[in-house]
Structures are given as C-alpha cells and as structure tokens.
Scaffold this motif. Structure first.
Motif, PDB file in Angstrom:
ATOM      1  N   PRO A 122       0.839  -1.207   0.000  1.00 10.27           N
ATOM      2  CA  PRO A 122       0.000   0.000   0.000  1.00 10.27           C
ATOM      3  C   PRO A 122       0.873   1.257   0.000  1.00 10.27           C
ATOM      4  O   PRO A 122       1.913   1.307   0.630  1.00 10.27           O
ATOM      5  N   GLY A 123       0.436   2.235  -0.728  1.00  9.00           N
ATOM      6  CA  GLY A 123       1.168   3.494  -0.764  1.00  9.00           C
ATOM      7  C   GLY A 123       2.223   3.559  -1.842  1.00  9.00           C
ATOM      8  O   GLY A 123       2.829   4.611  -2.063  1.00  9.00           O
ATOM      9  N   LEU A 124       2.463   2.448  -2.551  1.00 12.17           N
ATOM     10  CA  LEU A 124       3.504   2.447  -3.580  1.00 12.17           C
ATOM     11  C   LEU A 124       3.200   3.471  -4.668  1.00 12.17           C
ATOM     12  O   LEU A 124       4.097   4.184  -5.140  1.00 12.17           O
ATOM     13  N   SER A 125       1.940   3.549  -5.059  1.00 11.36           N
ATOM     14  CA  SER A 125       1.563   4.492  -6.118  1.00 11.36           C
ATOM     15  C   SER A 125       1.577   5.937  -5.647  1.00 11.36           C
ATOM     16  O   SER A 125       1.503   6.857  -6.462  1.00 11.36           O
ATOM     17  N   ASP A 126       1.679   6.162  -4.346  1.00 12.57           N
ATOM     18  CA  ASP A 126       1.652   7.526  -3.805  1.00 12.57           C
ATOM     19  C   ASP A 126       3.042   8.078  -3.504  1.00 12.57           C
ATOM     20  O   ASP A 126       3.170   9.200  -3.009  1.00 12.57           O
ATOM     21  N   LEU A 127       4.076   7.281  -3.784  1.00  8.91           N
ATOM     22  CA  LEU A 127       5.434   7.744  -3.492  1.00  8.91           C
ATOM     23  C   LEU A 127       5.745   9.000  -4.292  1.00  8.91           C
ATOM     24  O   LEU A 127       5.453   9.104  -5.476  1.00  8.91           O
ATOM     25  N   LYS A 128       6.377   9.970  -3.648  1.00 12.82           N
ATOM     26  CA  LYS A 128       6.707  11.245  -4.288  1.00 12.82           C
ATOM     27  C   LYS A 128       8.182  11.340  -4.667  1.00 12.82           C
ATOM     28  O   LYS A 128       8.526  11.723  -5.776  1.00 12.82           O
ATOM     29  N   ARG A 129       9.054  10.988  -3.746  1.00 16.51           N
ATOM     30  CA  ARG A 129      10.481  11.190  -3.964  1.00 16.51           C
ATOM     31  C   ARG A 129      11.138  10.101  -4.817  1.00 16.51           C
ATOM     32  O   ARG A 129      11.898  10.411  -5.735  1.00 16.51           O
ATOM     33  N   PRO A 130      10.876   8.827  -4.550  1.00 17.21           N
ATOM     34  CA  PRO A 130      11.596   7.774  -5.290  1.00 17.21           C
ATOM     35  C   PRO A 130      11.142   7.650  -6.741  1.00 17.21           C
ATOM     36  O   PRO A 130      10.003   7.973  -7.090  1.00 17.21           O
ATOM     37  N   LEU A 131      12.049   7.156  -7.568  1.00 17.68           N
ATOM     38  CA  LEU A 131      11.726   6.750  -8.927  1.00 17.68           C
ATOM     39  C   LEU A 131      11.342   5.276  -8.880  1.00 17.68           C
ATOM     40  O   LEU A 131      12.103   4.449  -8.371  1.00 17.68           O
ATOM     41  N   VAL A 132      10.173   4.932  -9.405  1.00 17.97           N
ATOM     42  CA  VAL A 132       9.719   3.546  -9.443  1.00 17.97           C
ATOM     43  C   VAL A 132       9.941   3.020 -10.864  1.00 17.97           C
ATOM     44  O   VAL A 132       9.501   3.640 -11.840  1.00 17.97           O
ATOM     45  N   VAL A 133      10.643   1.891 -10.980  1.00 19.38           N
ATOM     46  CA  VAL A 133      10.983   1.321 -12.283  1.00 19.38           C
ATOM     47  C   VAL A 133      10.629  -0.161 -12.300  1.00 19.38           C
ATOM     48  O   VAL A 133      10.935  -0.896 -11.355  1.00 19.38           O
ATOM     49  N   GLY A 134      10.013  -0.599 -13.379  1.00 13.26           N
ATOM     50  CA  GLY A 134       9.720  -2.019 -13.547  1.00 13.26           C
ATOM     51  C   GLY A 134      10.805  -2.694 -14.378  1.00 13.26           C
ATOM     52  O   GLY A 134      11.279  -2.128 -15.370  1.00 13.26           O
ATOM     53  N   LEU A 135      11.222  -3.882 -13.967  1.00 12.58           N
ATOM     54  CA  LEU A 135      12.187  -4.678 -14.715  1.00 12.58           C
ATOM     55  C   LEU A 135      11.472  -5.895 -15.296  1.00 12.58           C
ATOM     56  O   LEU A 135      10.787  -6.616 -14.567  1.00 12.58           O
ATOM     57  N   VAL A 136      11.640  -6.109 -16.600  1.00  9.35           N
ATOM     58  CA  VAL A 136      11.030  -7.264 -17.244  1.00  9.35           C
ATOM     59  C   VAL A 136      12.084  -7.960 -18.107  1.00  9.35           C
ATOM     60  O   VAL A 136      13.139  -7.395 -18.405  1.00  9.35           O
ATOM     61  N   ALA A 137      11.781  -9.180 -18.483  1.00 11.85           N
ATOM     62  CA  ALA A 137      12.654  -9.937 -19.383  1.00 11.85           C
ATOM     63  C   ALA A 137      11.767 -10.861 -20.204  1.00 11.85           C
ATOM     64  O   ALA A 137      10.581 -11.045 -19.893  1.00 11.85           O
ATOM     65  N   SER A 138      12.333 -11.438 -21.242  1.00 14.72           N
ATOM     66  CA  SER A 138      11.555 -12.372 -22.049  1.00 14.72           C
ATOM     67  C   SER A 138      11.230 -13.615 -21.224  1.00 14.72           C
ATOM     68  O   SER A 138      11.963 -13.967 -20.294  1.00 14.72           O
ATOM     69  N   ALA A 139      10.148 -14.278 -21.593  1.00  5.05           N
ATOM     70  CA  ALA A 139       9.765 -15.493 -20.872  1.00  5.05           C
ATOM     71  C   ALA A 139      10.867 -16.541 -20.949  1.00  5.05           C
ATOM     72  O   ALA A 139      11.159 -17.235 -19.964  1.00  5.05           O
ATOM     73  N   GLU A 140      11.504 -16.648 -22.122  1.00  2.00           N
ATOM     74  CA  GLU A 140      12.562 -17.641 -22.297  1.00  2.00           C
ATOM     75  C   GLU A 140      13.724 -17.372 -21.335  1.00  2.00           C
ATOM     76  O   GLU A 140      14.271 -18.309 -20.745  1.00  2.00           O
ATOM     77  N   ARG A 141      14.077 -16.105 -21.210  1.00  4.26           N
ATOM     78  CA  ARG A 141      15.185 -15.749 -20.328  1.00  4.26           C
ATOM     79  C   ARG A 141      14.840 -16.030 -18.865  1.00  4.26           C
ATOM     80  O   ARG A 141      15.649 -16.597 -18.116  1.00  4.26           O
ATOM     81  N   VAL A 142      13.640 -15.661 -18.464  1.00  7.76           N
ATOM     82  CA  VAL A 142      13.218 -15.889 -17.078  1.00  7.76           C
ATOM     83  C   VAL A 142      13.183 -17.380 -16.770  1.00  7.76           C
ATOM     84  O   VAL A 142      13.660 -17.836 -15.710  1.00  7.76           O
ATOM     85  N   ILE A 143      12.636 -18.166 -17.685  1.00 10.62           N
ATOM     86  CA  ILE A 143      12.552 -19.613 -17.476  1.00 10.62           C
ATOM     87  C   ILE A 143      13.937 -20.226 -17.359  1.00 10.62           C
ATOM     88  O   ILE A 143      14.190 -21.091 -16.511  1.00 10.62           O
ATOM     89  N   ILE A 153      16.715 -18.828 -16.317  1.00  5.90           N
ATOM     90  CA  ILE A 153      17.317 -18.482 -15.021  1.00  5.90           C
ATOM     91  C   ILE A 153      16.648 -19.251 -13.897  1.00  5.90           C
ATOM     92  O   ILE A 153      17.311 -19.772 -12.991  1.00  5.90           O
ATOM     93  N   ARG A 154      15.328 -19.352 -13.949  1.00  4.52           N
ATOM     94  CA  ARG A 154      14.603 -20.069 -12.900  1.00  4.52           C
ATOM     95  C   ARG A 154      14.954 -21.557 -12.904  1.00  4.52           C
ATOM     96  O   ARG A 154      15.119 -22.167 -11.844  1.00  4.52           O
ATOM     97  N   ARG A 155      15.074 -22.130 -14.091  1.00  3.10           N
ATOM     98  CA  ARG A 155      15.404 -23.546 -14.163  1.00  3.10           C
ATOM     99  C   ARG A 155      16.802 -23.800 -13.581  1.00  3.10           C
ATOM    100  O   ARG A 155      17.008 -24.770 -12.839  1.00  3.10           O
ATOM    101  N   ASN A 156      17.741 -22.929 -13.898  1.00  2.00           N
ATOM    102  CA  ASN A 156      19.084 -23.062 -13.324  1.00  2.00           C
ATOM    103  C   ASN A 156      19.053 -22.894 -11.817  1.00  2.00           C
ATOM    104  O   ASN A 156      19.796 -23.559 -11.088  1.00  2.00           O
ATOM    105  N   ARG A 157      18.185 -22.006 -11.360  1.00  2.10           N
ATOM    106  CA  ARG A 157      18.038 -21.797  -9.914  1.00  2.10           C
ATOM    107  C   ARG A 157      17.527 -23.065  -9.245  1.00  2.10           C
ATOM    108  O   ARG A 157      18.038 -23.495  -8.208  1.00  2.10           O
TER     109      ARG A 157
END
Length: 286
Positions: free
Chosen positions: A190-211, A213-217
């Motif tokens: 809660p409150g994430l969308s109300d943040l004033k000072r911080p920069l909020v950034v989303g990180l994404v990757a292709s499904a193949e890349r995520v899979i 890394i997860r499989r190796n994990r």
C-alpha cells in the motif's frame, strides 16, 4: 597453421599493476579486451603494489608470461622501474591514467597532486555509499515497505528479473534502492503508487530468459520440477504481462533486461533518475 599454434593464439596475458585496488585497471582492461571476441585475456592482477619487493613479484610474473601491461602507479620510482623493464624487454606497457591526467592538467593548469587510491578516500561520498548499501540490504525483496519513501529508486519485477543484483550495483553508486517482487493476484505494498520522492521502475525480461534463469536456480537447489508453474511458459508469460500492465497503469517506466548486463540496466536507471530528479526540482521550484 597447427592446432597448437591456433590454441596459443586464442588467448594472451594481461598484467594489471596498481598501487590501489586495481578497479580502474580492471574496468579499462576488460572494456578494451571486449573489443576482440576471437581471443581472451588471462588476467594477472597485482593490487596494492607500493614497495619494490611487491613490484618484484609483478615483474617476475610478467617475465614468465609476457603480454600487455597496464598500470596505475603513483610512486615515480616504481613507475619508472616498471616502464623501463617493459621497454627494455619489448613488452607493451601503458599508464592508463597518464593521458587523462595530462588532459586535465592542460585544461586546469598547475601540476597534479598524486594520491594513492585517491578515489577511495573515507569522505562523505564513501559514507553515502555505505548508507545506501545498508538501506538496500534492509529493503531487499519486499522487506520494510513502510520505509519506501526514503529510497532513491524502487525496482519492481517478477522473480529472477535481476532486481537484487541491480539494487546492489546501484547502492554501490550511492543510490538507495528498494526492490519489490511482483506476483499476479497479490497486491503491491500500500502506498507504492503515492510515493513522491523515489523513482519507481519495472524490470522485465523475455519469458525464455526468465525460465532459463529459474530452471538453473531450481537445479542449483536440487528442486527441479518440470511441471511447476514457476517454469511453465504460459504462467511466466502471464507474470510478465501482469508486471507490464501494472507499470503502464501507474505510468512507471519499464526496462527490458533480457539482453542487458547489470551495468547497462543500472546506467539506464541512473539516466531515468536524473530526469526524475530534474522534474521534481522544477515542480518544487528548487
């Protein structure tokens, strides 16, 4: 050309001699070496070389495995001794800071005041990085979300989207970074969308890349489950779509890390942060 000759030409020795930590040399050497994909460097790193005895060991290693020598030595005796040895023995040698210092001197005027490890002084900048590192560790993986307003950057992303390593890299640059895992059907703090000072950034990757890394994990944990939704392509694709929709809904920038190194991702975030701070300053009249 024989196989042995081809093999001997597939690598070369790179000697990095420094009277400090050697970080500058490592960065410069690797950046240059990356321009030649057909051969690879075998690095020999000699940090904290501040006495003739320590330099003796470096010179002995250079003699045993000749190659390129890069150095940052403040002491003129050590510097001249290494340079003389290399020139006498036809070993390519370069002081990586000398051309840069000469440029500064020509522009600023006056003689420089050499300081060993001058960039590693325990000054305000150093303690700012320590403070950022402490904050980042405390706010890793969704911890202590009540303190997000104190962050410089908040990273969002699904599991294995490079949130933690990127956060640590930014912290080492003095940027307080929190990161929050995104899971479909689970609300963000809660409150994430109300943040004033911080920069909020989303990180994404292709499904193949995520899979991948997860499989190796999972393999590393001896917990591989081929049918688990954690590595199911359709499920992973939905996670990625969910994170993109969430960021779009709130106007948060998104960075695709599929083909980016941690350093490249961090550089992009730093650019966004500078622009974010400029907008805040303009809106507040600062």
């Amino acid at each position: 050309m024989t196989d042995a000759t081809r093999e001997s030409e597939s690598y070369y020795h790179l000697h990095l001699v420094s009277d400090s930590t050697g970080e500058t040399l490592i960065s410069v050497g690797r950046a240059a070496a990356a321009q030649y994909s057909s051969v690879r460097p075998i690095e020999h790193i000699y940090p904290l070389v501040r006495t003739h005895k320590q330099l003796d060991k470096a010179i002995q290693a250079i003699e045993e495995c000749p190659g390129i020598v890069l150095y940052t030595l403040t002491d003129p005796e050590l510097r001249n001794r290494l340079k003389t040895y290399c020139q006498t023995n036809s070993v390519p040698v370069l002081s990586v800071l000398a051309p840069v210092v000469r440029l500064f001197q020509a522009y600023i005027g006056g003689a420089p005041e050499p300081r060993v490890g001058g960039q590693h002084q325990l000054d305000g900048e150093y303690f700012r990085r320590i403070d950022a590192m402490n904050y980042t560790v405390m706010h890793d993986d969704g911890q202590h979300t009540d303190g997000l307003e104190g962050a410089d950057v908040v990273l969002l992303g699904i599991s294995r989207s490079s949130k933690t390593p990127t956060s640590i890299y930014l912290a080492n640059r003095g940027i307080k970074t929190a990161n929050i895992p995104l899971v479909p059907n689970i609300p963000v703090p809660p409150g994430l969308s109300d943040l004033k000072r911080p920069l909020v950034v989303g990180l994404v990757a292709s499904a193949e890349r995520v899979i991948e890394i997860r499989r190796n994990r999972l393999l590393g944990l001896n917990a591989n489950q081929p049918n688990d939704a954690y590595i199911d392509r359709e499920s992973v694709a939905e996670e990625i779509s969910f994170s993109r929709r969430l960021c779009a809904r709130h106007g948060w920038p998104v960075i695709d890390v599929t083909r980016r190194s941690i350093e490249e991702t961090a550089a992009a975030i730093i650019g966004l942060l500078q622009e974010h701070r400029r907008r805040i300053s303009e809106s507040t009249g600062g």
